[in-house]
Design a protein around this motif. Structure first.
Motif, PDB file in Angstrom:
ATOM      1  N   LYS A  33       0.763  -1.268   0.036  1.00  0.00           N
ATOM      2  CA  LYS A  33       0.141   0.045   0.054  1.00  0.00           C
ATOM      3  C   LYS A  33       0.986   1.318  -0.030  1.00  0.00           C
ATOM      4  O   LYS A  33       1.046   2.059   1.005  1.00  0.00           O
ATOM      5  CB  LYS A  33      -1.080   0.040   1.214  1.00  0.00           C
ATOM      6  N   PRO A  34       1.609   1.641  -1.056  1.00  0.00           N
ATOM      7  CA  PRO A  34       2.699   2.533  -1.111  1.00  0.00           C
ATOM      8  C   PRO A  34       1.823   3.959  -0.981  1.00  0.00           C
ATOM      9  O   PRO A  34       2.803   4.886  -0.397  1.00  0.00           O
ATOM     10  CB  PRO A  34       3.076   2.557  -2.449  1.00  0.00           C
ATOM     11  N   ARG A  35       0.555   4.034  -1.333  1.00  0.00           N
ATOM     12  CA  ARG A  35       0.155   5.578  -1.207  1.00  0.00           C
ATOM     13  C   ARG A  35      -0.130   5.928   0.517  1.00  0.00           C
ATOM     14  O   ARG A  35       0.209   7.063   0.997  1.00  0.00           O
ATOM     15  CB  ARG A  35      -1.139   5.773  -1.853  1.00  0.00           C
ATOM     16  N   ILE A  36      -0.419   4.828   1.178  1.00  0.00           N
ATOM     17  CA  ILE A  36      -0.628   4.990   2.438  1.00  0.00           C
ATOM     18  C   ILE A  36       0.809   5.091   3.134  1.00  0.00           C
ATOM     19  O   ILE A  36       1.020   5.846   4.092  1.00  0.00           O
ATOM     20  CB  ILE A  36      -1.212   3.905   3.293  1.00  0.00           C
ATOM     21  N   MET A  37       1.533   4.208   2.721  1.00  0.00           N
ATOM     22  CA  MET A  37       2.901   4.382   3.095  1.00  0.00           C
ATOM     23  C   MET A  37       3.656   5.730   3.081  1.00  0.00           C
ATOM     24  O   MET A  37       4.378   6.235   4.024  1.00  0.00           O
ATOM     25  CB  MET A  37       3.903   3.319   2.417  1.00  0.00           C
ATOM     26  N   MET A  38       3.396   6.451   1.881  1.00  0.00           N
ATOM     27  CA  MET A  38       4.020   8.010   1.809  1.00  0.00           C
ATOM     28  C   MET A  38       3.433   8.727   2.893  1.00  0.00           C
ATOM     29  O   MET A  38       3.975   9.587   3.343  1.00  0.00           O
ATOM     30  CB  MET A  38       3.905   8.342   0.466  1.00  0.00           C
ATOM     31  N   LEU A  39       2.241   8.553   3.146  1.00  0.00           N
ATOM     32  CA  LEU A  39       1.647   9.670   3.970  1.00  0.00           C
ATOM     33  C   LEU A  39       2.163   9.103   5.543  1.00  0.00           C
ATOM     34  O   LEU A  39       2.287  10.048   6.178  1.00  0.00           O
ATOM     35  CB  LEU A  39       0.028   9.529   3.925  1.00  0.00           C
ATOM     36  N   VAL A  40       2.309   7.881   5.898  1.00  0.00           N
ATOM     37  CA  VAL A  40       2.834   7.622   7.002  1.00  0.00           C
ATOM     38  C   VAL A  40       4.074   8.010   7.212  1.00  0.00           C
ATOM     39  O   VAL A  40       4.579   8.435   8.353  1.00  0.00           O
ATOM     40  CB  VAL A  40       2.744   5.812   7.127  1.00  0.00           C
ATOM     41  N   VAL A  41       5.138   7.839   6.247  1.00  0.00           N
ATOM     42  CA  VAL A  41       6.442   8.217   6.443  1.00  0.00           C
ATOM     43  C   VAL A  41       6.520   9.841   6.614  1.00  0.00           C
ATOM     44  O   VAL A  41       7.400  10.229   7.293  1.00  0.00           O
ATOM     45  CB  VAL A  41       7.325   7.923   5.079  1.00  0.00           C
ATOM     46  N   PHE A  42       5.817  10.610   5.740  1.00  0.00           N
ATOM     47  CA  PHE A  42       5.772  12.014   6.084  1.00  0.00           C
ATOM     48  C   PHE A  42       5.231  12.366   7.428  1.00  0.00           C
ATOM     49  O   PHE A  42       5.867  13.193   7.760  1.00  0.00           O
ATOM     50  CB  PHE A  42       4.599  12.700   5.003  1.00  0.00           C
ATOM     51  N   THR A  43       4.267  11.823   7.822  1.00  0.00           N
ATOM     52  CA  THR A  43       3.956  12.232   9.373  1.00  0.00           C
ATOM     53  C   THR A  43       4.863  11.764  10.420  1.00  0.00           C
ATOM     54  O   THR A  43       5.005  12.590  11.150  1.00  0.00           O
ATOM     55  CB  THR A  43       2.435  11.642   9.431  1.00  0.00           C
ATOM     56  N   GLY A  44       5.408  10.722  10.141  1.00  0.00           N
ATOM     57  CA  GLY A  44       6.577  10.251  10.961  1.00  0.00           C
ATOM     58  C   GLY A  44       7.596  11.246  10.974  1.00  0.00           C
ATOM     59  O   GLY A  44       8.263  11.179  11.931  1.00  0.00           O
TER      60      GLY A  44
END
Length: 327
Positions: A33-44
């Motif tokens: 789920k790369p789209r979710i991953m990008m948002l997760v990484v960004f908020t992290g």
């Protein structure tokens, strides 16, 4: 002289459908789920940068990069576990039927193996690159999404998104813990913002796909309580989210840039939520205007979270020059 093709009577579409579907690198990426991953990484990353700006604690750039990679791997691991468990309902829903497992590209056993291995690797990397607290929080977030939300909540309660939303709210807390080895109030404020953002974000999508969820027997709110109740809940959570997003300004975590971004973005978010509330979004049969209102809110909600956390990165990335004193 032309010779007749003995295969000319065979439908090429049938041949294509019978052909084996081999997995590509892209299939394994989609499994995470790369789209979710990008948002997760960004908020992290926003949590990590904010912690540096607020505390003044220096972080080795290489270790910070490895910790960020660990967050990405942890997100991908949770996504793979989710796709493994939800393969049956993914095959039923049009929106998810082209995922790697329903297509037959990736066997379910490979998906769960990938998810479990990546879970262990991500937690180990986090522990080696930072500290046990950050590693424990990462492990908790993976278990929360992969097990608690996916296996216990999603198919049992219409509050699945509300309770399960905590899974996506952990990354900024993890990022903060990477720097300090702790999770203070400021970190949990970022958690709360994502927690209250999740229901209106996902319910806007659910209004558009409620027929699919009904077909798959997933008790999303529009299926169990109807579109009107869902629209009311979207507005209620949006009205709570807007002022909550300004809370970091009161603690000094958010400065002038963040305060302006939170205020403007919050007003737009509420306006779009009101549009959904006034519309017939989720009606059967689908009405174009209602669908447009739900689509606008869903699309903007992603931009909202990105810009809100980008404001924190901008402020603290410049050494918190714009920080406001705690009130």
């Amino acid at each position: 002289m032309e010779h007749a093709n003995p295969m000319s009577h065979v439908d090429t579409a049938d041949m294509t459908s019978d052909a084996p579907r081999y997995a590509t690198a892209g299939d394994y990426v989609q499994l995470m789920k790369p789209r979710i991953m990008m948002l997760v990484v960004f908020t992290g990353l926003a949590g990590l940068v904010s912690a540096v700006g607020v505390t003044g604690v220096s972080v080795n750039p290489l270790m910070a990069a490895i910790a960020t990679l660990a967050i990405a791997l942890g997100s991908g691991a949770a996504g793979a576990i989710n796709m493994w468990y939800d393969a049956d309902i993914d095959a039923i829903m049009k929106r998810t039927s082209t995922r790697p497992i329903p297509l037959g590209a990736v066997p379910r056993e490979e998906a769960i193996a990938l998810g479990l291995v990546m879970s262990g690797v991500s937690v180990l990397l986090m522990w080696l690159a930072s500290n046990a607290v950050a590693a424990a929080l990462l492990a908790l977030s993976i278990a929360y999404y992969g097990w608690f939300y996916t296996m216990l909540l999603k198919r049992r309660t219409p509050q699945n998104i509300v309770i399960g939303g905590a899974a996506g709210a952990f990354p900024p807390v993890i990022g903060w813990a990477v720097v300090t080895g702790s999770a203070p109030l400021d970190a949990w404020l970022l958690f709360v913002i994502i927690f209250f953002w999740t229901p209106p974000h996902f319910w806007a999508l659910s209004l558009l796909a409620h027929g699919e969820y009904k077909k798959a027997n997933v008790p999303m709110l529009p299926v169990t309580h109807g579109a009107k109740t869902t629209r009311n809940q979207i507005l209620a959570y949006s009205l709570l989210l807007a002022p909550l997003a300004l809370a970091p300004v009161l603690t000094g975590l958010g400065g002038i840039i963040y305060a302006a971004a939170a205020a403007v973005l919050g007003l737009v978010f509420v306006k779009l939520a009101v549009d959904v509330w006034r519309s017939d979004a989720g009606a059967v049969p689908v009405q174009p205007e209602g669908a447009k209102a739900a689509k606008r809110l869903f699309a903007f909600s992603i931009l909202y979270l990105f810009l809100l956390f980008a404001a924190l990165i901008l402020e603290h990335g410049f050494g918190a020059y714009f920080a406001m004193p705690g009130i």
